[in-house]
Enzyme design. Structure first.
Site, PDB file in Angstrom:
ATOM      1  N   TYR A 173      -0.897 -70.256 -79.121  1.00 10.07           N
ATOM      2  CA  TYR A 173       0.295 -69.684 -79.766  1.00 10.07           C
ATOM      3  C   TYR A 173       0.477 -70.294 -81.156  1.00 10.07           C
ATOM      4  O   TYR A 173       0.670 -69.585 -82.148  1.00 10.07           O
ATOM      5  CB  TYR A 173       1.547 -69.932 -78.910  1.00 10.07           C
ATOM      6  CG  TYR A 173       2.826 -69.761 -79.705  1.00 10.07           C
ATOM      7  CD1 TYR A 173       3.247 -68.491 -80.085  1.00 10.07           C
ATOM      8  CD2 TYR A 173       3.586 -70.867 -80.117  1.00 10.07           C
ATOM      9  CE1 TYR A 173       4.399 -68.320 -80.853  1.00 10.07           C
ATOM     10  CE2 TYR A 173       4.734 -70.706 -80.878  1.00 10.07           C
ATOM     11  CZ  TYR A 173       5.135 -69.432 -81.244  1.00 10.07           C
ATOM     12  OH  TYR A 173       6.263 -69.277 -82.017  1.00 10.07           O
ATOM     13  N   LYS A 227       0.327 -68.667 -85.270  1.00  6.21           N
ATOM     14  CA  LYS A 227       1.279 -68.795 -86.387  1.00  6.21           C
ATOM     15  C   LYS A 227       0.550 -69.275 -87.645  1.00  6.21           C
ATOM     16  O   LYS A 227       0.770 -68.765 -88.740  1.00  6.21           O
ATOM     17  CB  LYS A 227       2.415 -69.760 -86.010  1.00  6.21           C
ATOM     18  CG  LYS A 227       3.340 -69.206 -84.954  1.00  6.21           C
ATOM     19  CD  LYS A 227       4.151 -68.026 -85.481  1.00  6.21           C
ATOM     20  CE  LYS A 227       4.727 -67.164 -84.399  1.00  6.21           C
ATOM     21  NZ  LYS A 227       5.312 -65.911 -84.854  1.00  6.21           N
ATOM     22  N   SER A 277       6.667 -71.230 -87.552  1.00  6.98           N
ATOM     23  CA  SER A 277       7.163 -72.256 -86.640  1.00  6.98           C
ATOM     24  C   SER A 277       6.737 -73.635 -87.122  1.00  6.98           C
ATOM     25  O   SER A 277       5.684 -73.794 -87.762  1.00  6.98           O
ATOM     26  CB  SER A 277       6.561 -71.986 -85.260  1.00  6.98           C
ATOM     27  OG  SER A 277       6.660 -73.126 -84.450  1.00  6.98           O
TER      28      SER A 277
HETATM   29  N1  LIG Z   1      12.235 -69.164 -79.990  1.00 11.17           N
HETATM   30  C1  LIG Z   1      11.544 -70.151 -80.534  1.00 11.17           C
HETATM   31  O1  LIG Z   1      11.589 -71.287 -80.060  1.00 11.17           O
HETATM   32  C2  LIG Z   1      10.680 -69.915 -81.766  1.00 11.17           C
HETATM   33  C3  LIG Z   1      10.299 -71.002 -82.563  1.00 11.17           C
HETATM   34  C4  LIG Z   1       9.497 -70.782 -83.673  1.00 11.17           C
HETATM   35  C5  LIG Z   1       9.094 -69.487 -83.995  1.00 11.17           C
HETATM   36  N2  LIG Z   1       9.465 -68.451 -83.196  1.00 11.17           N
HETATM   37  C6  LIG Z   1       9.000 -67.100 -83.537  1.00 11.17           C
HETATM   38  O2  LIG Z   1      10.124 -66.286 -83.805  1.00 11.17           O
HETATM   39  C7  LIG Z   1       9.855 -64.949 -83.410  1.00 11.17           C
HETATM   40  C8  LIG Z   1      10.958 -64.477 -82.491  1.00 11.17           C
HETATM   41  O3  LIG Z   1      11.041 -65.365 -81.388  1.00 11.17           O
HETATM   42  P1  LIG Z   1      12.063 -65.144 -80.200  1.00 11.17           P
HETATM   43  O4  LIG Z   1      12.371 -66.473 -79.654  1.00 11.17           O
HETATM   44  O5  LIG Z   1      13.150 -64.253 -80.618  1.00 11.17           O
HETATM   45  O6  LIG Z   1      11.094 -64.407 -79.171  1.00 11.17           O
HETATM   46  P2  LIG Z   1      11.397 -63.187 -78.207  1.00 11.17           P
HETATM   47  O7  LIG Z   1      10.253 -63.064 -77.278  1.00 11.17           O
HETATM   48  O8  LIG Z   1      12.760 -63.289 -77.627  1.00 11.17           O
HETATM   49  O9  LIG Z   1      11.405 -61.958 -79.225  1.00 11.17           O
HETATM   50  C9  LIG Z   1      10.227 -61.315 -79.645  1.00 11.17           C
HETATM   51  C10 LIG Z   1      10.453 -59.837 -79.460  1.00 11.17           C
HETATM   52  O10 LIG Z   1       9.285 -59.145 -79.913  1.00 11.17           O
HETATM   53  C11 LIG Z   1       8.986 -58.118 -78.984  1.00 11.17           C
HETATM   54  N3  LIG Z   1       7.539 -57.873 -79.125  1.00 11.17           N
HETATM   55  C12 LIG Z   1       6.509 -58.710 -78.863  1.00 11.17           C
HETATM   56  N4  LIG Z   1       5.337 -58.133 -79.200  1.00 11.17           N
HETATM   57  C13 LIG Z   1       5.648 -56.899 -79.703  1.00 11.17           C
HETATM   58  C14 LIG Z   1       4.877 -55.843 -80.231  1.00 11.17           C
HETATM   59  N5  LIG Z   1       3.546 -55.897 -80.301  1.00 11.17           N
HETATM   60  N6  LIG Z   1       5.515 -54.735 -80.668  1.00 11.17           N
HETATM   61  C15 LIG Z   1       6.881 -54.642 -80.586  1.00 11.17           C
HETATM   62  N7  LIG Z   1       7.646 -55.618 -80.098  1.00 11.17           N
HETATM   63  C16 LIG Z   1       7.045 -56.744 -79.669  1.00 11.17           C
HETATM   64  C17 LIG Z   1       9.429 -58.637 -77.624  1.00 11.17           C
HETATM   65  O11 LIG Z   1       9.732 -57.607 -76.714  1.00 11.17           O
HETATM   66  C18 LIG Z   1      10.668 -59.438 -78.006  1.00 11.17           C
HETATM   67  O12 LIG Z   1      11.840 -58.637 -77.930  1.00 11.17           O
HETATM   68  C19 LIG Z   1       8.477 -64.956 -82.769  1.00 11.17           C
HETATM   69  O13 LIG Z   1       7.542 -64.579 -83.744  1.00 11.17           O
HETATM   70  C20 LIG Z   1       8.287 -66.413 -82.402  1.00 11.17           C
HETATM   71  O14 LIG Z   1       6.941 -66.769 -82.357  1.00 11.17           O
HETATM   72  C21 LIG Z   1      10.268 -68.626 -82.104  1.00 11.17           C
END
Ligand SMILES: NC(=O)c1ccc[n+]([C@@H]2O[C@H](COP(=O)([O-])OP(=O)(O)OC[C@H]3O[C@@H](n4cnc5c(N)ncnc54)[C@H](O)[C@@H]3O)[C@@H](O)[C@H]2O)c1
Length: 344
Positions: free
Chosen positions: A154, A158, A128
């Site tokens: 959080y 990362k 991120s």
């Molecule tokens: N959405 C954003 O703004 C953003 C920005 C930068 C980085 N990210 C990163 O991108 C990735 C995906 O983000 P997103 O927005 O799709 O989030 P999200 O919460 O929609 O998706 C994450 C998924 O991982 C699953 N999960 C969490 N912990 C788990 C575990 N221990 N075992 C199995 N499944 C697990 C959750 O059920 C969820 O479906 C994450 O790592 C997040 O930190 C997201």
């Protein structure tokens, strides 16, 4: 990497993961989702299947469960892993940091151990722009920009995961890792079948807008109107989630030959203010949004957007969709979702 190969997608039922799984299938890969549904709903899978036009391999389970991971790696011959699974709510991570350190760090460590055991060497990691903290001076950040102090536990997870991966690559040079540093993902699949569906009150601005416009939430608050930006509101680099999904395909292609650890910013390269985003949303929906100004929020970065030149040059990826596309698709998704809820 041949396109028929199997890719493990942890967190593949989530917001970014679900869109990436669709893109993987469209590009001829066979994704296998591992998700514990801690932040997704099982009903997303049939919707994804409806878009993909084929069944999707899905295992419900936790990335921290090393036995389950071993079984999964024994059953499937994975050629690579995309690791989305993590908790991501900034505010919750401040209130409950141990939950975040435990899930986000341990799931990566378990995954790396099992990947090593089964000699799976390619990993695309969801990082991120939060790792840049509050950039000093420049607001357009490239991958050489000095890493900062993340503004939440959080964000620290990362940064720490990146460090874990750097050390793992030093110890095992066969490991091929890409960090994709996402800027601000917004929007939904153009079909309107899948999109961002936060549990509880949304943390991100666009779901807040769609839920306000559809009457679920009373009013959107814009935090701060006196920042040193042209209209006084914060500036971000909003990227369409389908462009972000495409970046993962480019990352897998990039790993088709041996590579050193690579880091890519994934953004559009353009900063958009909160008021500009509201204007785009009002135009897409054709109705005024109920919003008001509130005080600044502690820890908000004033202005940050990506220099994504490196992703364009090295892995041939570039954002092609606009903020208008993203708000239009998010609104379509919100309306579809509500219509389905009312039918059920
Ligand atoms: N959405 C954003 O703004 C953003 C920005 C930068 C980085 N990210 C990163 O991108 C990735 C995906 O983000 P997103 O927005 O799709 O989030 P999200 O919460 O929609 O998706 C994450 C998924 O991982 C699953 N999960 C969490 N912990 C788990 C575990 N221990 N075992 C199995 N499944 C697990 C959750 O059920 C969820 O479906 C994450 O790592 C997040 O930190 C997201």
């Amino acid at each position: 990497m041949k396109k028929t190969e199997k890719i493990l997608v942890t967190g593949g039922a989530g917001y970014i993961g679900s869109h990436t799984v669709i893109e993987l299938i469209e590009q001829g890969y066979t994704p296998v989702i591992l998700d514990n549904f801690s932040n997704a709903h099982p009903s997303v899978i049939p919707l994804m299947e409806a878009i993909a036009g084929e069944p999707i391999l899905m295992v419900q389970g936790d990335c921290n469960d090393s036995e389950l991971l071993r079984n999964l790696f024994s059953e499937h011959d994975f050629s690579g892993v995309i690791h989305f699974a993590a908790f991501k709510a900034v505010g919750e991570s401040v209130a409950n940091p141990l939950k975040y350190y435990q899930n986000n760090l341990f799931s990566l460590i378990q995954l790396l151990r099992v990947m090593e055991e089964f000699k799976v060497t390619k990993l695309v990691f969801s990082s991120s722009c939060t790792v840049y903290g509050t950039p000093v001076g420049a607001t357009k950040v490239d991958e050489q920009t000095q890493l900062g102090v993340p503004n939440s536990p959080y964000g620290w997870t990362k940064l720490m995961c990146e460090q874990i991966l750097r050390d793992a690559v030093i110890a095992n040079p066969k490991l091929q890792v890409i960090f994709l540093r996402y800027f601000n993902p917004i929007g939904a699949h153009p079909s309107g079948k899948i999109g961002e569906f936060p549990q509880g009150v949304p943390n991100n601005i666009l779901p807040y807008m769609t839920q306000t416009a559809s009457g679920i939430l009373p009013q959107l608050t814009v935090y701060g109107n006196d920042y040193p930006t042209p209209d006084g509101t914060c500036i971000r680099d909003y990227i369409h989630v389908c462009d972000l999904a495409d970046a993962h395909i480019c990352a897998l292609d990039y790993l088709s030959v041996p590579r050193e650890l690579a880091v890519f910013n994934i953004g559009t390269g353009t900063g958009v203010s909160v008021l500009e985003l509201i204007a785009a949303f009002e135009q897409a929906t054709g109705k005024p949004l109920n919003w008001k100004f509130g005080p600044r929020r502690v820890g908000d970065v004033v202005k940050i957007y990506a220099d994504a030149q490196s992703a364009a040059e090295k892995m041939n990826w570039k954002a092609t969709r606009t903020v208008n596309d993203a708000v239009r698709d998010a609104w379509k998704w919100e309306q579809n979702r509500l219509a389905n809820e009312n039918r059920n």
